[in-house]
Design an enzyme around this catalytic site. Structure first.
Site, PDB file in Angstrom:
ATOM      1  N   LYS A  78       0.818  -1.220   0.000  1.00  0.00           N
ATOM      2  CA  LYS A  78       0.000   0.000   0.000  1.00  0.00           C
ATOM      3  C   LYS A  78       0.849   1.266   0.000  1.00  0.00           C
ATOM      4  O   LYS A  78       0.325   2.354  -0.239  1.00  0.00           O
ATOM      5  CB  LYS A  78      -0.969   0.003   1.178  1.00  0.00           C
ATOM      6  CG  LYS A  78      -0.347   0.089   2.547  1.00  0.00           C
ATOM      7  CD  LYS A  78      -1.412  -0.012   3.642  1.00  0.00           C
ATOM      8  CE  LYS A  78      -0.832   0.052   5.034  1.00  0.00           C
ATOM      9  NZ  LYS A  78      -0.219   1.353   5.338  1.00  0.00           N
ATOM     10  N   ASP A  79       2.174   1.151   0.254  1.00  0.00           N
ATOM     11  CA  ASP A  79       3.055   2.311   0.215  1.00  0.00           C
ATOM     12  C   ASP A  79       3.563   2.617  -1.184  1.00  0.00           C
ATOM     13  O   ASP A  79       4.175   3.666  -1.402  1.00  0.00           O
ATOM     14  CB  ASP A  79       4.273   2.096   1.130  1.00  0.00           C
ATOM     15  CG  ASP A  79       3.914   2.121   2.601  1.00  0.00           C
ATOM     16  OD1 ASP A  79       2.835   2.651   2.938  1.00  0.00           O
ATOM     17  OD2 ASP A  79       4.711   1.613   3.411  1.00  0.00           O
ATOM     18  N   ARG A 126      -8.816   7.754   5.322  1.00  0.00           N
ATOM     19  CA  ARG A 126      -9.800   6.684   5.099  1.00  0.00           C
ATOM     20  C   ARG A 126     -10.313   6.139   6.430  1.00  0.00           C
ATOM     21  O   ARG A 126     -11.524   5.977   6.621  1.00  0.00           O
ATOM     22  CB  ARG A 126      -9.139   5.561   4.278  1.00  0.00           C
ATOM     23  CG  ARG A 126      -9.988   4.303   4.135  1.00  0.00           C
ATOM     24  CD  ARG A 126      -9.158   3.165   3.524  1.00  0.00           C
ATOM     25  NE  ARG A 126      -7.970   2.886   4.316  1.00  0.00           N
ATOM     26  CZ  ARG A 126      -7.941   2.127   5.392  1.00  0.00           C
ATOM     27  NH1 ARG A 126      -9.052   1.541   5.830  1.00  0.00           N
ATOM     28  NH2 ARG A 126      -6.811   1.920   6.055  1.00  0.00           N
ATOM     29  N   ARG A 127      -9.397   5.851   7.352  1.00  0.00           N
ATOM     30  CA  ARG A 127      -9.817   5.351   8.661  1.00  0.00           C
ATOM     31  C   ARG A 127     -10.579   6.428   9.427  1.00  0.00           C
ATOM     32  O   ARG A 127     -11.595   6.143  10.069  1.00  0.00           O
ATOM     33  CB  ARG A 127      -8.598   4.897   9.460  1.00  0.00           C
ATOM     34  CG  ARG A 127      -7.927   3.661   8.903  1.00  0.00           C
ATOM     35  CD  ARG A 127      -6.620   3.351   9.623  1.00  0.00           C
ATOM     36  NE  ARG A 127      -5.959   2.176   9.048  1.00  0.00           N
ATOM     37  CZ  ARG A 127      -4.659   1.983   9.024  1.00  0.00           C
ATOM     38  NH1 ARG A 127      -3.846   2.894   9.558  1.00  0.00           N
ATOM     39  NH2 ARG A 127      -4.143   0.891   8.488  1.00  0.00           N
ATOM     40  N   ARG A 144       1.043  10.116  13.702  1.00  0.00           N
ATOM     41  CA  ARG A 144       2.156   9.585  12.914  1.00  0.00           C
ATOM     42  C   ARG A 144       3.028   8.743  13.828  1.00  0.00           C
ATOM     43  O   ARG A 144       2.857   8.722  15.030  1.00  0.00           O
ATOM     44  CB  ARG A 144       2.986  10.728  12.313  1.00  0.00           C
ATOM     45  CG  ARG A 144       2.316  11.518  11.199  1.00  0.00           C
ATOM     46  CD  ARG A 144       2.130  10.722   9.924  1.00  0.00           C
ATOM     47  NE  ARG A 144       3.348  10.069   9.492  1.00  0.00           N
ATOM     48  CZ  ARG A 144       4.322  10.668   8.801  1.00  0.00           C
ATOM     49  NH1 ARG A 144       4.202  11.949   8.476  1.00  0.00           N
ATOM     50  NH2 ARG A 144       5.399   9.999   8.443  1.00  0.00           N
ATOM     51  N   ARG A 150       2.678   4.181  18.176  1.00  0.00           N
ATOM     52  CA  ARG A 150       1.240   4.448  18.160  1.00  0.00           C
ATOM     53  C   ARG A 150       0.527   3.664  19.261  1.00  0.00           C
ATOM     54  O   ARG A 150      -0.352   4.194  19.942  1.00  0.00           O
ATOM     55  CB  ARG A 150       0.654   4.088  16.788  1.00  0.00           C
ATOM     56  CG  ARG A 150       1.193   4.940  15.660  1.00  0.00           C
ATOM     57  CD  ARG A 150       0.488   4.629  14.362  1.00  0.00           C
ATOM     58  NE  ARG A 150       1.156   5.262  13.233  1.00  0.00           N
ATOM     59  CZ  ARG A 150       0.575   5.544  12.074  1.00  0.00           C
ATOM     60  NH1 ARG A 150      -0.701   5.237  11.895  1.00  0.00           N
ATOM     61  NH2 ARG A 150       1.249   6.106  11.101  1.00  0.00           N
ATOM     62  N   CYS A 237      -3.007   7.602  -0.813  1.00  0.00           N
ATOM     63  CA  CYS A 237      -3.483   7.349   0.546  1.00  0.00           C
ATOM     64  C   CYS A 237      -3.945   8.609   1.252  1.00  0.00           C
ATOM     65  O   CYS A 237      -4.434   8.542   2.374  1.00  0.00           O
ATOM     66  CB  CYS A 237      -2.406   6.638   1.362  1.00  0.00           C
ATOM     67  SG  CYS A 237      -0.920   7.622   1.613  1.00  0.00           S
TER      68      CYS A 237
END
Length: 307
Positions: A78-79, A126-127, A144, A150, A237
């Site tokens: 996804k990156d 999105r989240r 971040r 996190r 993204c």
């Protein structure tokens, strides 16, 4: 024995993923060493929606691959930008980890049980849109940092958040599945849970042969379908775009959301058997989303969308 250099981001998760690929190569008789590479996304803590999103975690690794500094690159799929890079190819997509998002909460409770006003961290538009849609009374905080950092914002001694939303794949790969409070039924990021092992087009023939053995055809199909939705939308993204893929039914579903979660366009399409057919299906679904007004509810050409 010839030793190959495998490059990746220097984060805990990226190194763990690269070690998985290194170990798989070793099982097929190839020796490989890891080379951590610092990317722009690792040092610049600007929110991804402004930083540029897709590409900022991959460009430095790709540059090292093209220059011959490394022989392979391991990315979170996804990156990677959806467009191809001259001289490079995705040599294999190994078996996919769970693509869903997961909630890690301070008290181990689910998203629906968090009290109004609870602070939920995520760096993903999105989240964030899906949290706001499901629980408008929560406070979404931009976030971040690597996965352990996190998680520490919720479970650490100096915790300042009530919950965070992360990719379940990253938590599982790091051995942190036990901190998950809920696996969410959100639409996930295209390619989430997949790795991409990238090589030069003219890579060592023996290495190319082994990489082909690491390929998971079903993961490749899903990745081709999901990433082509972003390609067709011209998005990255930084835009609130999510997908779900059900290969058992051959169905790809895509959703484009407004940033506040109040509007969405959702469509689905059937997937054929080949990766190229899946890519065409995803592009067609993107065109249908645009025709249904997806471009009117959010900025699909946000930073990082066309790279």
């Amino acid at each position: 024995m010839v030793s190959f250099l495998v490059g990746t981001r220097s984060s805990d998760l990226a190194m763990t993923q690269a070690r998985q690929v290194r170990d798989a190569l070793a099982r097929h008789g190839l020796d490989a060493e890891l080379k951590p590479i610092t990317t722009r996304g690792d040092v610049d803590q600007t929110p991804l929606s402004r930083l540029g999103g897709i590409g900022v975690f991959a460009d430095a690794v790709r540059t090292a691959l093209l220059s011959g500094e490394i022989d392979l690159a391991v990315h979170s799929l996804k990156d990677l930008p959806t467009g191809s890079a001259a001289g490079l190819r995705i040599a294999c997509v190994p078996t996919r980890e769970d693509p869903h998002d997961a909630l890690v909460s301070r008290d181990g409770i689910g998203l629906d049980d968090l009290p109004d006003g609870a602070r939920v961290g995520t760096g993903s538009p999105r989240r964030a849109a899906q949290v706001r849609a499901r629980r408008p009374g929560l406070v979404v905080v931009d976030l971040r940092g690597n996965v352990p950092t996190r998680v520490a914002r919720v479970l650490g001694q100096d915790a300042d958040l009530d919950a965070v939303v992360l990719a379940n794949a990253g938590l599982r790969r790091l051995g942190l599945a036990d901190v998950v409070s809920e696996v969410l039924d959100f639409a996930w990021a295209p390619g989430q849970g997949c790795l991409a092992v990238e090589s030069k087009v003219d890579t060592d023939p023996g290495l190319a042969t082994v990489l082909a053995l690491l390929e998971d055809p079903e993961a490749r199909r899903a990745a081709a379908a999901e990433r082509s939705v972003l390609e067709g939308l011209g998005s990255g993204c930084a835009a609130p775009v999510g997908v779900t893929t059900d290969l058992s039914r051959g169905v790809l579903t895509a959703v484009v959301m407004s940033l506040d979660g109040t509007e969405r366009v959702v469509l689905e399409t059937q997937l054929p058997a080949s990766p190229e057919g899946c890519r065409k299906a995803g592009l067609g679904l993107a065109a249908d989303l645009l025709a249904a007004g997806a471009g009117a509810i959010c900025d699909l050409s946000s930073p990082g969308s066309r790279q």
